[in-house]
Design a protein around this motif. Structure first.
Motif, PDB file in Angstrom:
ATOM      1  N   ARG A 144       0.876  -1.124  -0.042  1.00  0.00           N
ATOM      2  CA  ARG A 144       0.081   0.023   0.107  1.00  0.00           C
ATOM      3  C   ARG A 144       0.935   1.367   0.046  1.00  0.00           C
ATOM      4  O   ARG A 144       0.321   2.324  -0.591  1.00  0.00           O
ATOM      5  CB  ARG A 144      -0.915   0.115   1.122  1.00  0.00           C
ATOM      6  N   SER A 145       2.140   1.089   0.774  1.00  0.00           N
ATOM      7  CA  SER A 145       2.885   2.375   0.660  1.00  0.00           C
ATOM      8  C   SER A 145       3.346   2.569  -0.794  1.00  0.00           C
ATOM      9  O   SER A 145       3.601   3.885  -1.104  1.00  0.00           O
ATOM     10  CB  SER A 145       3.854   2.238   1.782  1.00  0.00           C
ATOM     11  N   ALA A 146       3.677   1.686  -1.436  1.00  0.00           N
ATOM     12  CA  ALA A 146       3.857   1.980  -2.758  1.00  0.00           C
ATOM     13  C   ALA A 146       3.027   2.430  -3.523  1.00  0.00           C
ATOM     14  O   ALA A 146       3.290   3.210  -4.551  1.00  0.00           O
ATOM     15  CB  ALA A 146       4.532   0.389  -3.393  1.00  0.00           C
ATOM     16  N   GLU A 147       1.822   2.012  -3.286  1.00  0.00           N
ATOM     17  CA  GLU A 147       0.648   2.715  -4.149  1.00  0.00           C
ATOM     18  C   GLU A 147       0.550   4.026  -3.729  1.00  0.00           C
ATOM     19  O   GLU A 147       0.352   4.991  -4.808  1.00  0.00           O
ATOM     20  CB  GLU A 147      -0.696   2.039  -3.573  1.00  0.00           C
ATOM     21  N   ARG A 148       0.733   4.534  -2.697  1.00  0.00           N
ATOM     22  CA  ARG A 148       0.607   5.827  -2.182  1.00  0.00           C
ATOM     23  C   ARG A 148       1.772   7.039  -2.911  1.00  0.00           C
ATOM     24  O   ARG A 148       1.330   7.753  -3.248  1.00  0.00           O
ATOM     25  CB  ARG A 148       0.685   5.885  -0.709  1.00  0.00           C
ATOM     26  N   MET A 149       2.914   5.978  -2.815  1.00  0.00           N
ATOM     27  CA  MET A 149       4.130   6.768  -3.633  1.00  0.00           C
ATOM     28  C   MET A 149       4.044   6.978  -4.994  1.00  0.00           C
ATOM     29  O   MET A 149       4.479   7.899  -5.697  1.00  0.00           O
ATOM     30  CB  MET A 149       5.461   6.194  -2.986  1.00  0.00           C
ATOM     31  N   THR A 150       3.644   5.854  -5.604  1.00  0.00           N
ATOM     32  CA  THR A 150       3.551   5.793  -7.163  1.00  0.00           C
ATOM     33  C   THR A 150       2.351   6.346  -8.001  1.00  0.00           C
ATOM     34  O   THR A 150       2.478   6.531  -9.128  1.00  0.00           O
ATOM     35  CB  THR A 150       4.145   4.278  -7.654  1.00  0.00           C
ATOM     36  N   ASP A 151       1.398   6.296  -7.186  1.00  0.00           N
ATOM     37  CA  ASP A 151       0.144   6.700  -7.636  1.00  0.00           C
ATOM     38  C   ASP A 151      -0.507   5.607  -8.441  1.00  0.00           C
ATOM     39  O   ASP A 151      -1.211   5.969  -9.509  1.00  0.00           O
ATOM     40  CB  ASP A 151       0.006   8.118  -8.457  1.00  0.00           C
ATOM     41  N   ALA A 152       0.057   4.294  -8.326  1.00  0.00           N
ATOM     42  CA  ALA A 152      -0.365   3.156  -9.191  1.00  0.00           C
ATOM     43  C   ALA A 152      -1.256   2.382  -8.242  1.00  0.00           C
ATOM     44  O   ALA A 152      -0.660   2.086  -6.680  1.00  0.00           O
ATOM     45  CB  ALA A 152       0.815   2.549  -9.806  1.00  0.00           C
ATOM     46  N   THR A 153      -2.225   1.667  -8.453  1.00  0.00           N
ATOM     47  CA  THR A 153      -2.973   0.681  -7.440  1.00  0.00           C
ATOM     48  C   THR A 153      -2.145  -0.704  -7.560  1.00  0.00           C
ATOM     49  O   THR A 153      -1.478  -1.029  -8.492  1.00  0.00           O
ATOM     50  CB  THR A 153      -4.265   0.721  -7.977  1.00  0.00           C
ATOM     51  N   MET A 154      -2.618  -1.343  -6.688  1.00  0.00           N
ATOM     52  CA  MET A 154      -2.076  -2.892  -6.499  1.00  0.00           C
ATOM     53  C   MET A 154      -2.450  -3.348  -7.834  1.00  0.00           C
ATOM     54  O   MET A 154      -1.605  -4.393  -8.265  1.00  0.00           O
ATOM     55  CB  MET A 154      -2.096  -3.393  -5.093  1.00  0.00           C
ATOM     56  N   SER A 155      -3.693  -3.596  -8.082  1.00  0.00           N
ATOM     57  CA  SER A 155      -4.078  -4.304  -9.313  1.00  0.00           C
ATOM     58  C   SER A 155      -3.473  -3.982 -10.473  1.00  0.00           C
ATOM     59  O   SER A 155      -3.258  -4.716 -11.212  1.00  0.00           O
ATOM     60  CB  SER A 155      -5.788  -4.139  -9.178  1.00  0.00           C
ATOM     61  N   GLU A 156      -3.267  -2.559 -10.696  1.00  0.00           N
ATOM     62  CA  GLU A 156      -2.366  -2.282 -11.961  1.00  0.00           C
ATOM     63  C   GLU A 156      -1.112  -2.566 -11.906  1.00  0.00           C
ATOM     64  O   GLU A 156      -0.553  -3.146 -12.880  1.00  0.00           O
ATOM     65  CB  GLU A 156      -2.617  -0.697 -11.777  1.00  0.00           C
ATOM     66  N   ALA A 157      -0.283  -2.566 -10.557  1.00  0.00           N
ATOM     67  CA  ALA A 157       0.980  -2.988 -10.639  1.00  0.00           C
ATOM     68  C   ALA A 157       1.260  -4.366 -10.781  1.00  0.00           C
ATOM     69  O   ALA A 157       2.226  -4.968 -11.409  1.00  0.00           O
ATOM     70  CB  ALA A 157       1.598  -2.312  -9.556  1.00  0.00           C
ATOM     71  N   VAL A 158       0.570  -5.336  -9.941  1.00  0.00           N
ATOM     72  CA  VAL A 158       0.857  -6.729  -9.822  1.00  0.00           C
ATOM     73  C   VAL A 158       0.546  -7.331 -11.103  1.00  0.00           C
ATOM     74  O   VAL A 158      -0.428  -7.114 -11.832  1.00  0.00           O
ATOM     75  CB  VAL A 158       0.274  -7.610  -8.659  1.00  0.00           C
ATOM     76  N   GLY A 159       1.419  -7.992 -11.591  1.00  0.00           N
ATOM     77  CA  GLY A 159       1.485  -8.585 -13.158  1.00  0.00           C
ATOM     78  C   GLY A 159       1.909  -7.704 -14.375  1.00  0.00           C
ATOM     79  O   GLY A 159       2.275  -8.149 -15.534  1.00  0.00           O
ATOM     80  N   SER A 160       2.180  -6.588 -14.046  1.00  0.00           N
ATOM     81  CA  SER A 160       2.800  -5.595 -15.063  1.00  0.00           C
ATOM     82  C   SER A 160       4.349  -5.562 -14.875  1.00  0.00           C
ATOM     83  O   SER A 160       4.700  -5.855 -13.986  1.00  0.00           O
ATOM     84  CB  SER A 160       2.310  -4.272 -14.706  1.00  0.00           C
ATOM     85  N   HIS A 161       4.632  -5.208 -15.980  1.00  0.00           N
ATOM     86  CA  HIS A 161       6.406  -5.197 -15.995  1.00  0.00           C
ATOM     87  C   HIS A 161       6.745  -3.954 -15.260  1.00  0.00           C
ATOM     88  O   HIS A 161       5.947  -2.849 -15.081  1.00  0.00           O
ATOM     89  CB  HIS A 161       6.898  -4.915 -17.458  1.00  0.00           C
ATOM     90  N   ILE A 162       7.899  -3.766 -14.488  1.00  0.00           N
ATOM     91  CA  ILE A 162       8.343  -2.930 -13.412  1.00  0.00           C
ATOM     92  C   ILE A 162       8.334  -1.786 -14.193  1.00  0.00           C
ATOM     93  O   ILE A 162       8.301  -0.450 -13.712  1.00  0.00           O
ATOM     94  CB  ILE A 162       9.709  -3.424 -12.878  1.00  0.00           C
ATOM     95  N   LEU A 163       8.834  -1.556 -15.704  1.00  0.00           N
ATOM     96  CA  LEU A 163       9.210  -0.148 -16.146  1.00  0.00           C
ATOM     97  C   LEU A 163       7.735   0.475 -16.478  1.00  0.00           C
ATOM     98  O   LEU A 163       7.915   1.666 -16.751  1.00  0.00           O
ATOM     99  CB  LEU A 163      10.058  -0.677 -17.318  1.00  0.00           C
ATOM    100  N   GLU A 164       6.715  -0.306 -16.505  1.00  0.00           N
ATOM    101  CA  GLU A 164       5.271   0.155 -16.964  1.00  0.00           C
ATOM    102  C   GLU A 164       4.894   1.177 -15.627  1.00  0.00           C
ATOM    103  O   GLU A 164       4.395   2.067 -15.912  1.00  0.00           O
ATOM    104  CB  GLU A 164       4.551  -0.805 -17.192  1.00  0.00           C
ATOM    105  N   ILE A 165       5.370   0.558 -14.626  1.00  0.00           N
ATOM    106  CA  ILE A 165       4.933   1.421 -13.318  1.00  0.00           C
ATOM    107  C   ILE A 165       5.955   2.512 -12.932  1.00  0.00           C
ATOM    108  O   ILE A 165       5.483   3.500 -12.638  1.00  0.00           O
ATOM    109  CB  ILE A 165       4.671   0.228 -12.320  1.00  0.00           C
TER     110      ILE A 165
END
Length: 687
Positions: A144-165
């Motif tokens: 959740r702290s990563a969500e807050r700092m990157t403005d990306a949700t967990m559902s968007e991030a998990v499964g995505s490539h790191i460079l997309e987020i």
């Protein structure tokens, strides 16, 4: 083997301690916790590991890895600022996770999928952002702290490539290099600045299975640092202003201790920073009470307080104001003005007012030196007469200041905003005086201007006219002047039409008008017209007590005229001046002082007896003029005898120095040699 410092002896510190205890690659050299009864501290003692209350005690020891498990962000930041660059700083949460990952090896990845909820519950509670990727760069964990700092949700991030987020993420590099990158500063795409630690995940079989990043948001810290920088810039500007001020400034804290002074303060008080900074506010006071303490007690400003400060007891005026920040008293600031400087400026202003006059009449009664009973009577009479339109006759010897009185009378009258015309009746020839006084019509005489010309009486209409040396007027001009005084009108030369005028006449003379009437050189009727308000100005010999005051005023004037900086007259020289009878009155005194200043060296600031040697010559002049026996001697012979005597005495006073003698007598050296030859003084043995 790497040395490890564990900060925090709670549950987290205890778990880390147990993990590293069985490791062959890491050695826990110390564990710290302010609580001596913490579980981790007790366990460390059992293991024989050094314990302490403060991690700062061990920060300079050879430490390769610091594990911060206090859970306090402040402690993490302080350790981050203090630790060496090559020291790895791991937050407790990730340290615990790394330990678990190393302990459970390859099974941990599989178990993470089955037990993700449990781990997310733990890892989502931490303030640090965590991102885990596999060896392909796919995000497998995002808290959740990563969500807050990157403005990306967990559902968007998990499964995505790191460079997309996180486009500028360096986790893929960590997988390639297999090296830990600790405390790296970077910026996210939303502008937030973070401090991140990147760690590769490697199995016991030396197989890379991914990487993990732990980062903290330091935007607020950076913003605070920028604000501090701005405050320092403002502080620097304020200090520059204070240091360059010509006014002395002192600042004390809320307890009355000095915290700041500027160079002007040292210049005025004579006290240095060492004598003031950290000392009570009374340290600089010689006489009077501390205005700083008074302001700190009352919380009210004080203005215009007089006191004496410093070892020289300099008289000053102080303005002090409280320093209040958010309603709290933080100290007081004082501005000190040197009274001597103020007095000097006031004196300069007074001198400027004497020099710069807006009216034609340059002097007022304030410019008249009056410290004797005789002079006070004359001034009071003049002040009374100034308020009336009456004709005034100023009588007195030459050089007593009759024109000065005329100026003052005009400036004290209701005509002061109109013209003040001065006429020296003795300086204009009789043939021109009438046309100058009354004007002339066109064609009145050859050379007359076309259209005629106004006379001085017309120029002075509604103002005042000062007729100096009126006793020198011809009988014919006296008659015309009588008409002006009787009828208040004039007739131009060559004209027939009377012109009405409104002029206040101020006349002056050194002549005995009564004797002039007796011998027929002055009209009796004009005398009575002029003598309505006679004012007798006493000679200087009758008011010698004014000589010191006159010297001060005249020296100021001569300094302005000659560009000198003479301050005054020595007591011995003043005695010489007081002993002299001054037949030439104030005009002669001015001449004597001017001549003395001319012969003074520029390094000398006071007129001394040696500068008045020619005064004896002047005295001899008047004595000789009364003692020379006129009978059986021609005037030319008497003048030559006196000139010879003066040259001889001056030459003796200068020890035979002809150059100095010529300079003192105001003649050229060649002229002096001529006169020495003429009076048979050339064979004088003095050289």
């Amino acid at each position: 083997m790497q040395n490890v410092l564990v900060v925090g002896g709670g549950k987290g510190g205890t778990a880390i301690l147990k993990i590293f205890k069985n490791s062959h690659d890491f050695k826990v050299v110390a564990i710290t916790d302010p609580n001596e009864n913490a579980i981790g501290i007790k366990l460390a003692k059992e293991y024989g590991i050094t314990v302490g209350k403060d991690w700062r005690t061990f920060i300079n020891n050879p430490i390769d890895l610091i594990v911060e498990v206090t859970g306090e962000e402040r402690v993490y930041r302080e350790i981050h600022e203090k630790c060496k660059k090559d020291t790895i700083l791991i937050p407790g949460s990730i340290a615990f996770l790394i330990a678990k990952l190393l302990d459970e090896k390859e099974d941990l990845i599989k178990k993470l999928k089955d037990e993700s909820y449990k781990h997310q519950l733990i890892l989502n509670s931490t303030d640090e952002a965590m991102v885990v990727i596999d060896n392909e760069g796919t995000i497998i964990f995002f808290n959740r702290s990563a969500e807050r700092m990157t403005d990306a949700t967990m559902s968007e991030a998990v499964g995505s490539h790191i460079l997309e987020i996180i486009p500028n993420s360096q986790l893929l590099r960590v997988i390639q290099t297999r090296r830990i990158e600790a405390n790296q500063e970077t910026e996210l795409k939303n502008g937030k600045k973070i401090i991140t630690t990147r760690i590769p995940m490697i199995t016991d079989n030396n197989e890379i299975i991914g990487a993990i990043a732990v980062f903290k948001d330091v935007s607020e810290v950076v913003s605070l640092a920028e604000e501090i920088t701005n405050l320092k810039e403002i502080q620097t500007m304020l200090e520059a202003i204070i240091q360059s001020s010509d006014d002395a400034i002192s600042v004390v804290d809320e307890y009355g201790r000095g915290i700041l002074i500027n160079p002007a303060y040292t210049r005025i008080t004579g006290l240095t920073e060492e004598q003031v900074i950290g000392q009570p506010a009374t340290a600089d006071i010689s006489e009077g009470e501390s205005m700083h303490f008074k302001v700190l007690q009352t919380r009210r400003p004080v203005r215009g307080a007089k006191m004496r400060v410093g070892p020289m007891k300099k008289e000053v005026i102080v303005n002090v104001a409280p320093i209040i920040v958010n309603g709290k008293l933080k100290g007081s600031v004082g501005v000190i003005h040197d009274v001597t400087e103020i007095q000097s400026l006031t004196k300069e202003l007074h001198l400027a007012r004497q020099i710069i006059r807006t009216l034609e009449a340059k002097y007022t009664f304030a410019d008249i030196i009056s410290h004797s009973e005789e002079m006070n009577i004359s001034v009071e009479q003049a002040k009374l007469a100034a308020k009336t339109p009456v004709t005034i006759l100023l009588r007195g010897e030459s050089g007593t200041g009759k024109e000065l009185f005329a100026h003052a009378i005009h400036n004290a009258s209701d005509r002061r905003y109109n013209k003040f015309v001065r006429v020296n009746c003795a300086a204009i020839s009789e043939s021109l005086l009438e046309s100058e006084l009354f004007g002339y019509e066109e064609g009145a005489f050859s050379g007359a201007k076309r259209g005629g010309k106004k006379g001085l009486f017309e120029e002075a209409n509604n103002g005042s006219i000062f007729l100096d040396e009126i006793g020198e007027l011809s009988i014919n001009t006296q008659a015309k002047l009588l008409r002006v005084l009787q009828e208040n009108e004039i007739i131009r030369v060559g004209g027939t039409k009377p012109i009405p005028i409104n002029v206040r006449v101020i006349a002056a003379t050194h002549v005995n008008l009564e004797k002039a009437i007796a011998n027929g050189s002055f009209r009796e009727d004009l005398y009575y017209r002029l003598n309505r308000m006679p004012i007798q100005i006493p000679p200087l010999r009758n008011r010698k007590k004014e000589i010191p005051f006159l010297c001060d005023r005249l020296i100021q004037k001569i300094n302005r005229d000659y560009g000198r900086n003479v301050e005054g007259v020595t007591p011995k020289a003043m005695n010489v001046l007081m002993d002299y009878d001054w037949p030439g009155n104030v005009r002669e005194l001015e001449n004597i002082l001017g001549r003395a200043i001319i012969f003074m060296d520029y390094s000398e600031i006071n007129i001394d007896v040696k500068h008045l040697v020619f005064l004896s010559s002047d005295k001899n002049l008047h004595t000789a003029s009364s003692n020379i026996h006129v009978k059986n001697k021609e005037l030319t012979r008497m003048v030559e005898d006196f000139e010879s005597q003066v040259i001889k005495e001056t030459l003796e006073n200068n020890n035979g120095n002809k150059t100095a003698t010529a300079k003192q007598l105001g003649i050229s050296l060649r002229n002096l040699y001529y006169k020495l030859e003429k009076y048979n003084l050339a064979n004088n043995d003095m050289q």
